[in-house]
Design a protein around this motif. Structure first.
Motif, PDB file in Angstrom:
ATOM      1  N   GLY A   1      -0.315 -13.067 -12.291  1.00 19.65           N
ATOM      2  CA  GLY A   1       1.037 -13.582 -12.401  1.00 19.65           C
ATOM      3  C   GLY A   1       1.828 -13.519 -11.112  1.00 19.65           C
ATOM      4  N   SER A   2       1.797 -12.376 -10.430  1.00 15.83           N
ATOM      5  CA  SER A   2       2.663 -12.233  -9.257  1.00 15.83           C
ATOM      6  C   SER A   2       2.220 -13.153  -8.127  1.00 15.83           C
ATOM      7  N   VAL A   3       0.926 -13.485  -8.077  1.00 15.16           N
ATOM      8  CA  VAL A   3       0.452 -14.402  -7.046  1.00 15.16           C
ATOM      9  C   VAL A   3       1.008 -15.799  -7.318  1.00 15.16           C
ATOM     10  N   VAL A   4       0.966 -16.212  -8.568  1.00 13.64           N
ATOM     11  CA  VAL A   4       1.474 -17.536  -8.932  1.00 13.64           C
ATOM     12  C   VAL A   4       2.990 -17.596  -8.694  1.00 13.64           C
ATOM     13  N   ILE A   5       3.688 -16.531  -9.070  1.00 13.35           N
ATOM     14  CA  ILE A   5       5.146 -16.547  -8.933  1.00 13.35           C
ATOM     15  C   ILE A   5       5.576 -16.499  -7.464  1.00 13.35           C
TER      16      ILE A   5
ATOM     17  N   PRO B   1      -1.033  -8.096  -0.923  1.00 11.81           N
ATOM     18  CA  PRO B   1      -0.386  -6.858  -1.373  1.00 11.81           C
ATOM     19  C   PRO B   1      -0.866  -6.412  -2.750  1.00 11.81           C
ATOM     20  N   LEU B   2      -1.444  -7.356  -3.493  1.00  6.06           N
ATOM     21  CA  LEU B   2      -1.820  -7.045  -4.864  1.00  6.06           C
ATOM     22  C   LEU B   2      -3.173  -6.345  -4.955  1.00  6.06           C
ATOM     23  N   ILE B   3      -4.132  -6.826  -4.149  1.00  7.73           N
ATOM     24  CA  ILE B   3      -5.539  -6.518  -4.433  1.00  7.73           C
ATOM     25  C   ILE B   3      -5.854  -5.021  -4.408  1.00  7.73           C
ATOM     26  N   THR B   4      -5.617  -4.374  -3.262  1.00  6.90           N
ATOM     27  CA  THR B   4      -6.047  -2.974  -3.155  1.00  6.90           C
ATOM     28  C   THR B   4      -5.316  -2.052  -4.143  1.00  6.90           C
TER      29      THR B   4
ATOM     30  N   SER C   1      -0.508  -3.884   1.769  1.00  4.04           N
ATOM     31  CA  SER C   1      -1.132  -3.195   0.624  1.00  4.04           C
ATOM     32  C   SER C   1      -1.851  -1.928   1.053  1.00  4.04           C
ATOM     33  N   SER C   2      -1.882  -1.641   2.357  1.00  5.21           N
ATOM     34  CA  SER C   2      -2.722  -0.545   2.835  1.00  5.21           C
ATOM     35  C   SER C   2      -2.234   0.860   2.497  1.00  5.21           C
ATOM     36  N   PRO C   3      -0.919   1.123   2.440  1.00  7.13           N
ATOM     37  CA  PRO C   3      -0.510   2.483   2.114  1.00  7.13           C
ATOM     38  C   PRO C   3      -1.126   2.929   0.789  1.00  7.13           C
ATOM     39  N   ALA C   4      -1.553   4.185   0.740  1.00  4.38           N
ATOM     40  CA  ALA C   4      -2.249   4.666  -0.451  1.00  4.38           C
ATOM     41  C   ALA C   4      -1.325   4.673  -1.648  1.00  4.38           C
ATOM     42  N   THR C   5      -1.656   3.891  -2.639  1.00  2.00           N
ATOM     43  CA  THR C   5      -0.904   3.898  -3.883  1.00  2.00           C
ATOM     44  C   THR C   5      -1.735   3.197  -4.923  1.00  2.00           C
ATOM     45  N   ASN C   6      -1.480   3.506  -6.177  1.00  2.00           N
ATOM     46  CA  ASN C   6      -2.163   2.737  -7.206  1.00  2.00           C
ATOM     47  C   ASN C   6      -1.145   2.074  -8.124  1.00  2.00           C
ATOM     48  N   THR C   7       0.019   1.753  -7.553  1.00  2.49           N
ATOM     49  CA  THR C   7       1.047   1.096  -8.353  1.00  2.49           C
ATOM     50  C   THR C   7       1.346  -0.273  -7.768  1.00  2.49           C
ATOM     51  N   PRO C   8       0.675  -1.321  -8.280  1.00  7.04           N
ATOM     52  CA  PRO C   8       0.872  -2.648  -7.714  1.00  7.04           C
ATOM     53  C   PRO C   8       2.342  -3.071  -7.702  1.00  7.04           C
ATOM     54  N   SER C   9       3.130  -2.681  -8.714  1.00  8.30           N
ATOM     55  CA  SER C   9       4.503  -3.181  -8.760  1.00  8.30           C
ATOM     56  C   SER C   9       5.337  -2.594  -7.625  1.00  8.30           C
ATOM     57  N   ASN C  10       5.082  -1.341  -7.235  1.00 10.78           N
ATOM     58  CA  ASN C  10       5.786  -0.778  -6.079  1.00 10.78           C
ATOM     59  C   ASN C  10       5.475  -1.549  -4.812  1.00 10.78           C
ATOM     60  N   ILE C  11       4.209  -1.875  -4.652  1.00 10.33           N
ATOM     61  CA  ILE C  11       3.801  -2.583  -3.444  1.00 10.33           C
ATOM     62  C   ILE C  11       4.373  -3.999  -3.435  1.00 10.33           C
TER      63      ILE C  11
END
Ligand code: ATP
Ligand code: MG
Lengths: 247, 305
Positions: free
Chosen positions: A25-29, A71-74, A152-162
């Protein structure tokens, strides 16, 4: 390291990205709808010369579309826990970074090319320098896909923050890149736009389409190539550090 | 040439030393078990062996290739089932396997043939065109295994592959590990299930607080503790543990409706128990002697360390 093996690993990462993340979704938007809406809000109700502003629109389109998957993938893969398995396959972090960049670049390149074709038909756009157009599409898609991957490189597992963070970086750039006010009309304020890499892409599109670029296409290209290089090295440095700290 | 050779691996996270001077040698063809309590450092070690985590110091060679200097070549030779790692939920079961096989540079015909074989072996062929998103935990784990073995890797790493699986899935996984080993894969497996490890492995290392404290065959590890056997006895009447402590019996603990008494001298203990029963007018319902299990060996070692 065997070069053929490395290139293969990059292509495999790209194939995976294209099959999974183009449809998020976020890629399309943010990659497709957002630049259109931005441009429409700017144009509706004003009597502006569409052809004069089309290079700016193309620049914004390529900027957002190429930088939307990165920004989404990692973060997504870290949250879904597919990253751990991906790293154990025959890939190295350079394959992941370059593969992610390539998938973003292809997305941006294809979409922007389609928009340009549509624009050429509907508005009968001129084409002053075809080879500069190709250079702009190539360099722009790589540069801003690299920006997306760096974000997207900073360590996180929260796509929405990134996604939030990356929009915080991306949005201001479109106001200082000669999109809504062409560089040639900025006069003494032109220096404010010098620091945005997007300025040079928009300028390349101006040279390519209307032939009214401010800087020479060689300078624009040189800046974009340096930007690609800087973003890739920065992304690699950060992700290498993540691999050491186990995040 | 050994399948896995790791020397002096260290890894710390801030104040925590997760892996402290671990060296491992796994010979070709072995099934090597890696046992340890929660937090012992098993996963951290496997992550370093598979190139997912960079060690603070130490070297790892997989089939004689350095994992840090020749990562692509070394990774081509292994299959990994990570503890905290899974396949792509947005792809179907078959797509996951085929894409993974492509990563290992298998040609199309071989990929498709192997994928079909493996889907059948892991009893997933009925669901091959469903998105992994719709799968249960056990099915996801089987897909993860399918992806790890599709290229018949010379070395297979499995980090707790059976945790959380039901009996059927567990057996499928264990059978697959055995099958891969027969086909030539060297296996390194971590598990909490000690009986599983002793039935499966030809060598076992016990890791405790980041250090390897014992490495041997399961049989020899068990024998280390052969001196302290135990006897399980049940009486018709209720008794207290203190009743059972005599010269030949050092410790007694209740175990359901039975008592387990520990002794260094089984002969003397049995005679003592008979005497106790007679003195207290107790009726013996059952009695069985037993040599220590690997589980006992494991507990004694890690508690002593
Ligand atoms: N990325 C990390 N950052 C910080 N600490 C970590 C990290 N990974 C592991 N640790 C710590 O290292 C130690 C060893 O952890 P590890 O996951 O290797 O244990 P384990 O033997 O696999 O345990 P389990 O049986 O629970 O899976 C633990 O104290 C853990 O908290
Ligand atoms: Mg673990």
């Amino acid at each position: 390291m065997d070069l053929r093996m490395f290139i293969w690993s990059v292509l495999m990462v790209t194939e995976k990205d294209m099959r999974i993340y183009y449809y998020k979704g976020s890629v399309v938007i943010f990659g497709l709808l957002f630049p259109f809406i931005m441009f429409l809000t700017f144009f509706i109700g004003r009597n502006l010369d569409l052809i004069l502003f089309f290079p700016g629109f193309l620049g914004m389109m390529l900027f957002f579309s190429a930088s939307s998957t990165g920004p989404l993938i990692t973060p997504w893969e870290k949250r879904e826990k597919t990253y751990e398995r991906l790293v154990s396959l025959p890939v190295v972090i350079e394959s992941i970074i370059l593969g992610d960049i390539l998938s973003g670049a292809v997305f941006g390149f294809v979409i922007t090319t389609l928009v340009w074709i549509a624009g050429s038909f509907l508005l009968h756009l001129p084409l002053a320098n075809p080879s500069v157009l190709i250079a702009a599409l190539f360099l722009g898609s790589l540069a801003f896909a690299a920006l997306g991957t760096l974000l997207s490189s900073p360590a996180t597992n929260t796509p929405s923050n990134i996604m939030m963070f990356s929009n915080l970086v991306r949005l201001p750039l479109i106001f200082v890149s000669g999109i809504f006010i062409p560089l040639s009309q900025l006069g003494t304020w032109a220096w404010t736009n010098m620091f945005s890499p997007l300025t040079y892409l928009v300028d390349l599109f101006h040279t390519a389409i209307n032939g009214d670029g401010v800087y020479s296409p060689v300078l624009d290209s040189a800046v974009l190539i340096s930007v690609i290089f800087i973003f890739v090295v920065a992304a690699k440095t950060i992700q290498q550090h993540n691999l050491l700290s186990g995040r | 040439m050994n399948a896995i050779e790791a020397h002096n691996l260290y890894k710390s996270f801030g104040q925590v030393t997760a892996v402290d001077d671990v060296s491992i040698t796994v010979k070709k063809g072995e099934i090597y078990g890696f046992l340890g309590q929660n937090g012992a450092g098993k996963t951290t070690t496997i992550r370093m062996l598979t190139g997912v985590l960079i060690p603070d110091s130490g070297t790892v060679r997989i089939c004689d290739m350095d994992i840090l200097k020749q990562p692509l070549e070394a990774k081509m030779h292994m299959g990994v089932i990570p503890e905290n790692g899974t396949v792509y939920a947005d792809l179907t079961a078959e797509q996951n396997i085929l894409w993974t096989a492509k990563c290992y540079r298998m040609d199309r015909a071989t990929r498709e043939k192997k994928a079909r074989e493996i889907l059948i072996r892991l009893e997933l062929d009925g669901r091959k065109d469903d998105l992994v998103r719709t799968f249960s935990k056990g099915m996801r784990q089987r897909i993860s295994i399918a992806c790890a073995i599709v290229h018949s890797p010379p070395v297979l790493f499995l980090d707790e592959p059976t945790t959380g699986l039901d009996v059927i899935s567990r057996r499928l996984v264990i059978d697959t590990v055995r099958h891969m080993n027969r086909e030539g894969s060297t296996v390194l497996i971590t598990t909490h299930n000690i009986e599983e490890a002793s039935a499966l492995c030809s060598a076992i290392s016990i890791i405790h607080k980041g250090k390897i404290i014992a490495t041997d065959s399961p049989e020899k590890l068990r024998k280390l503790f052969d001196t302290s056997g135990f006897i399980e006895i049940s009486f018709e009447q209720k008794i207290t543990g203190r009743t059972l402590i005599t010269g030949g019996i050092s410790r007694a603990e209740p175990l359901g409706d039975k008592w387990r008494v520990y002794t260094d001298d089984a002969d003397r203990a049995v005679k003592d128990l008979a005497k106790i029963a007679e003195q207290n007018n107790l009726k013996i319902v059952s009695v069985a002697t037993s040599t220590p299990t690997l589980e006992q060996a494991f507990i004694e070692m890690t508690e002593g360390a």
